[in-house]
Design a protein around this motif. Sequence first.
Motif, PDB file in Angstrom:
ATOM      1  N   ALA A   1       0.959  -1.220  -0.200  1.00 11.70           N
ATOM      2  CA  ALA A   1       0.012   0.127  -0.139  1.00 11.70           C
ATOM      3  C   ALA A   1       0.943   1.063   0.031  1.00 11.70           C
ATOM      4  O   ALA A   1       0.463   2.080  -0.637  1.00 11.70           O
ATOM      5  N   VAL A   2       1.951   1.305   0.696  1.00 10.02           N
ATOM      6  CA  VAL A   2       2.880   2.291   0.859  1.00 10.02           C
ATOM      7  C   VAL A   2       4.130   2.152   0.292  1.00 10.02           C
ATOM      8  O   VAL A   2       4.822   1.121   0.898  1.00 10.02           O
ATOM      9  N   PRO A   3       4.905   2.700  -0.767  1.00  9.76           N
ATOM     10  CA  PRO A   3       6.289   2.408  -1.132  1.00  9.76           C
ATOM     11  C   PRO A   3       7.266   2.758  -0.293  1.00  9.76           C
ATOM     12  O   PRO A   3       7.010   3.769   0.487  1.00  9.76           O
ATOM     13  N   ILE A   4       8.254   2.199  -0.053  1.00  9.21           N
ATOM     14  CA  ILE A   4       9.596   2.395   0.844  1.00  9.21           C
ATOM     15  C   ILE A   4      10.544   2.306  -0.396  1.00  9.21           C
ATOM     16  O   ILE A   4      11.062   1.420  -0.763  1.00  9.21           O
ATOM     17  N   PRO A   5      11.155   3.786  -0.853  1.00 11.80           N
ATOM     18  CA  PRO A   5      11.870   3.743  -1.741  1.00 11.80           C
ATOM     19  C   PRO A   5      13.337   3.179  -1.556  1.00 11.80           C
ATOM     20  O   PRO A   5      13.918   2.997  -0.420  1.00 11.80           O
ATOM     21  N   VAL A   6      13.693   2.524  -2.605  1.00 11.19           N
ATOM     22  CA  VAL A   6      14.990   1.670  -2.670  1.00 11.19           C
ATOM     23  C   VAL A   6      15.867   2.756  -3.607  1.00 11.19           C
ATOM     24  O   VAL A   6      17.097   2.226  -3.681  1.00 11.19           O
ATOM     25  N   LEU A   7      15.294   3.776  -4.102  1.00 13.45           N
ATOM     26  CA  LEU A   7      16.051   4.552  -4.975  1.00 13.45           C
ATOM     27  C   LEU A   7      15.860   5.907  -5.073  1.00 13.45           C
ATOM     28  O   LEU A   7      14.510   6.349  -4.924  1.00 13.45           O
ATOM     29  N   SER A   8      16.407   6.839  -4.958  1.00 12.99           N
ATOM     30  CA  SER A   8      16.084   8.266  -5.227  1.00 12.99           C
ATOM     31  C   SER A   8      16.683   9.091  -6.265  1.00 12.99           C
ATOM     32  O   SER A   8      17.860   8.963  -6.667  1.00 12.99           O
ATOM     33  N   LEU A   9      15.616   9.291  -6.991  1.00 17.22           N
ATOM     34  CA  LEU A   9      15.787  10.408  -8.272  1.00 17.22           C
ATOM     35  C   LEU A   9      15.559  11.724  -8.088  1.00 17.22           C
ATOM     36  O   LEU A   9      14.651  12.140  -7.851  1.00 17.22           O
TER      37      LEU A   9
ATOM     38  N   ASP B   1      20.591   4.809 -15.467  1.00 20.44           N
ATOM     39  CA  ASP B   1      20.773   3.890 -14.365  1.00 20.44           C
ATOM     40  C   ASP B   1      20.201   2.468 -14.804  1.00 20.44           C
ATOM     41  O   ASP B   1      18.934   2.284 -14.640  1.00 20.44           O
ATOM     42  N   PRO B   2      21.007   1.587 -15.033  1.00 23.34           N
ATOM     43  CA  PRO B   2      20.626   0.189 -15.645  1.00 23.34           C
ATOM     44  C   PRO B   2      20.092  -0.665 -14.301  1.00 23.34           C
ATOM     45  O   PRO B   2      19.428  -1.841 -14.366  1.00 23.34           O
ATOM     46  N   ARG B   3      20.208  -0.054 -13.207  1.00 20.92           N
ATOM     47  CA  ARG B   3      19.745  -0.949 -11.827  1.00 20.92           C
ATOM     48  C   ARG B   3      18.082  -0.766 -11.837  1.00 20.92           C
ATOM     49  O   ARG B   3      17.497  -1.478 -11.130  1.00 20.92           O
ATOM     50  N   VAL B   4      17.385   0.219 -12.437  1.00 20.53           N
ATOM     51  CA  VAL B   4      15.929   0.453 -12.441  1.00 20.53           C
ATOM     52  C   VAL B   4      15.211  -0.503 -13.124  1.00 20.53           C
ATOM     53  O   VAL B   4      15.540  -0.973 -14.024  1.00 20.53           O
ATOM     54  N   ASP B   5      14.130  -1.126 -12.485  1.00 23.12           N
ATOM     55  CA  ASP B   5      13.498  -2.156 -12.529  1.00 23.12           C
ATOM     56  C   ASP B   5      11.748  -2.040 -12.461  1.00 23.12           C
ATOM     57  O   ASP B   5      11.611  -1.092 -11.664  1.00 23.12           O
ATOM     58  N   LEU B   6      11.126  -2.602 -13.345  1.00 18.34           N
ATOM     59  CA  LEU B   6       9.548  -2.320 -13.022  1.00 18.34           C
ATOM     60  C   LEU B   6       9.283  -2.829 -11.763  1.00 18.34           C
ATOM     61  O   LEU B   6       9.995  -3.782 -11.143  1.00 18.34           O
ATOM     62  N   ASP B   7       8.384  -2.044 -11.019  1.00 19.90           N
ATOM     63  CA  ASP B   7       7.903  -2.220  -9.860  1.00 19.90           C
ATOM     64  C   ASP B   7       8.722  -1.610  -8.908  1.00 19.90           C
ATOM     65  O   ASP B   7       8.322  -1.953  -7.397  1.00 19.90           O
ATOM     66  N   ASP B   8       9.837  -1.164  -9.067  1.00 19.84           N
ATOM     67  CA  ASP B   8      10.776  -0.526  -7.836  1.00 19.84           C
ATOM     68  C   ASP B   8      10.062   0.529  -7.147  1.00 19.84           C
ATOM     69  O   ASP B   8       9.528   1.603  -7.926  1.00 19.84           O
ATOM     70  N   PRO B   9      10.286   0.634  -5.949  1.00 22.23           N
ATOM     71  CA  PRO B   9       9.801   1.754  -5.240  1.00 22.23           C
ATOM     72  C   PRO B   9      10.770   2.569  -5.226  1.00 22.23           C
ATOM     73  O   PRO B   9      11.717   2.554  -5.095  1.00 22.23           O
ATOM     74  N   VAL B  10      10.443   4.105  -5.621  1.00 21.36           N
ATOM     75  CA  VAL B  10      11.278   5.178  -5.831  1.00 21.36           C
ATOM     76  C   VAL B  10      10.918   6.385  -5.219  1.00 21.36           C
ATOM     77  O   VAL B  10       9.481   6.410  -5.083  1.00 21.36           O
ATOM     78  N   GLU B  11      11.834   7.392  -4.987  1.00 15.32           N
ATOM     79  CA  GLU B  11      11.453   8.729  -4.560  1.00 15.32           C
ATOM     80  C   GLU B  11      11.956   9.798  -5.829  1.00 15.32           C
ATOM     81  O   GLU B  11      12.939   9.520  -6.142  1.00 15.32           O
ATOM     82  N   VAL B  12      10.888  10.625  -6.103  1.00 13.82           N
ATOM     83  CA  VAL B  12      11.457  11.763  -6.922  1.00 13.82           C
ATOM     84  C   VAL B  12      11.169  12.837  -6.059  1.00 13.82           C
ATOM     85  O   VAL B  12      10.478  13.361  -5.455  1.00 13.82           O
ATOM     86  N   LEU B  13      12.681  13.603  -6.036  1.00 11.99           N
ATOM     87  CA  LEU B  13      12.852  14.670  -5.436  1.00 11.99           C
ATOM     88  C   LEU B  13      13.405  15.927  -6.519  1.00 11.99           C
ATOM     89  O   LEU B  13      14.365  15.780  -7.036  1.00 11.99           O
ATOM     90  N   ARG B  14      12.565  16.980  -6.717  1.00  8.27           N
ATOM     91  CA  ARG B  14      12.781  18.014  -7.570  1.00  8.27           C
ATOM     92  C   ARG B  14      11.867  19.323  -7.209  1.00  8.27           C
ATOM     93  O   ARG B  14      11.005  19.598  -6.657  1.00  8.27           O
ATOM     94  N   ASP B  15      13.026  20.215  -6.914  1.00  8.86           N
ATOM     95  CA  ASP B  15      12.747  21.644  -6.358  1.00  8.86           C
ATOM     96  C   ASP B  15      12.265  21.761  -4.907  1.00  8.86           C
ATOM     97  O   ASP B  15      11.077  22.350  -4.667  1.00  8.86           O
ATOM     98  N   GLY B  16      12.621  20.573  -4.206  1.00 11.98           N
ATOM     99  CA  GLY B  16      12.235  20.537  -2.845  1.00 11.98           C
ATOM    100  C   GLY B  16      10.964  19.632  -2.747  1.00 11.98           C
ATOM    101  O   GLY B  16      10.481  19.303  -1.580  1.00 11.98           O
ATOM    102  N   GLU B  17      10.242  19.169  -3.611  1.00  7.49           N
ATOM    103  CA  GLU B  17       9.038  18.696  -3.698  1.00  7.49           C
ATOM    104  C   GLU B  17       9.466  17.213  -3.764  1.00  7.49           C
ATOM    105  O   GLU B  17      10.075  16.607  -4.709  1.00  7.49           O
ATOM    106  N   ARG B  18       8.854  16.323  -2.788  1.00  5.37           N
ATOM    107  CA  ARG B  18       9.078  14.939  -2.668  1.00  5.37           C
ATOM    108  C   ARG B  18       7.968  13.999  -2.812  1.00  5.37           C
ATOM    109  O   ARG B  18       6.635  14.402  -2.501  1.00  5.37           O
ATOM    110  N   THR B  19       8.113  13.168  -4.012  1.00  4.85           N
ATOM    111  CA  THR B  19       7.030  12.233  -4.284  1.00  4.85           C
ATOM    112  C   THR B  19       7.453  10.758  -4.370  1.00  4.85           C
ATOM    113  O   THR B  19       8.820  10.736  -4.680  1.00  4.85           O
TER     114      THR B  19
END
Length: 358
Positions: free
Chosen positions: A210-218, A314-332
């Motif tokens: 239900a809630v993603p726990i990011p393994v990678l931060s973009l 980034d070749p490590r990225v795979d389908l279904d990976d939980p990720v964090e997107v951080l741009r201009d201080g906004e975190r998603t």
Amino acid sequence: MRAGAPDEVLSGVCGWRPVVSSWLGGRLLAADVPVTQGRAVARSDQDIPERLTFAVPRYDGRDWRPGALADHPLARYGQELQLSIVVTSSATGREYETRVGRFLIVDWDDGDDGAIQVTAAGRLRRVEDAKLTSPTQPGTGATLMSEARRLLPPGMSAGFDPVLVDRPCPAGMAWSEDRLAALREIADAWPALLRTDEWGQVRFRRPLPAVPIPVLSLRDGARGTLASAGRSDTRDGACNQIVARSSAAGAADIQAVASQTTGPMSVTGEYGAVTRHWSSPLIATDAQALASAHTMLASSILPASSIPVMCAPDPRVDLDDPVEVLRDGERTWGWVTGYDLPLTVDDGDMRVDVGVST
């Protein structure tokens, strides 16, 4: 997320080299196909998620035009390509290899520019092509796991996430001639996600939490790799209510409904109800129906609201990976629903589609 070079290597200047080997059965036809450009693409909403396209020179140590040779490395007579990306640290010289996947060659084209264009698909293409000659029934004592293995074409194997609990297949049911549709029905009924891994094995993964726990931060900024992160949204295919039923004989009362009740896609809001009905003889209880309905609801809503991220490859990225997107201080936070990975440094940035629950 696949194994590979750490963030500090990928975010700086580093070496980048695709390694494509060609196999026919267990025989190595070419250890290093000279790829000059190409892309590996995957989308979670496709029946065959993975696709590989690339170009090779006509002549580079040999003639790379298959012609009529059935055992040529780039012919389409069952040849499979194993793709890896090798990243080299500019500071230490250490090499990091990331296996991306295994692909079945489906066609090639000899253009006028002196290059051979090759197209290959993920190994689920073998399952799609190998239709059964007639409907088939599960045997005595058959389970979801045993049927998943039995329905695969010869030479293919299946792996299962340890959290998936096996259960019997009901007596009297039958599969149609479509192997891939049968495997997808097993995945939906479990519920599970049907994927292939970097070795080409068919994998039944656990449903997304239900809630993603990011393994990678973009992220942008210092040591970040993010170039842009827009936003897209669509109503097409975005159901907000799933009705799951059992189609087994004598199980007419087994049914469950999963509805989106919060956010802009709520069934009680202005969006309205967009309902999909699904049934399977593999559903034996209301709890199983509800679990399947919730998984399909998440799969329907997730790609609708998407962040298309352009970033350094980034070749490590795979389908279904939980990720964090951080741009201009906004975190998603969200999950990877698609990616477009360049094979060479001249092929531009990487695109990663991050699905966000609404």
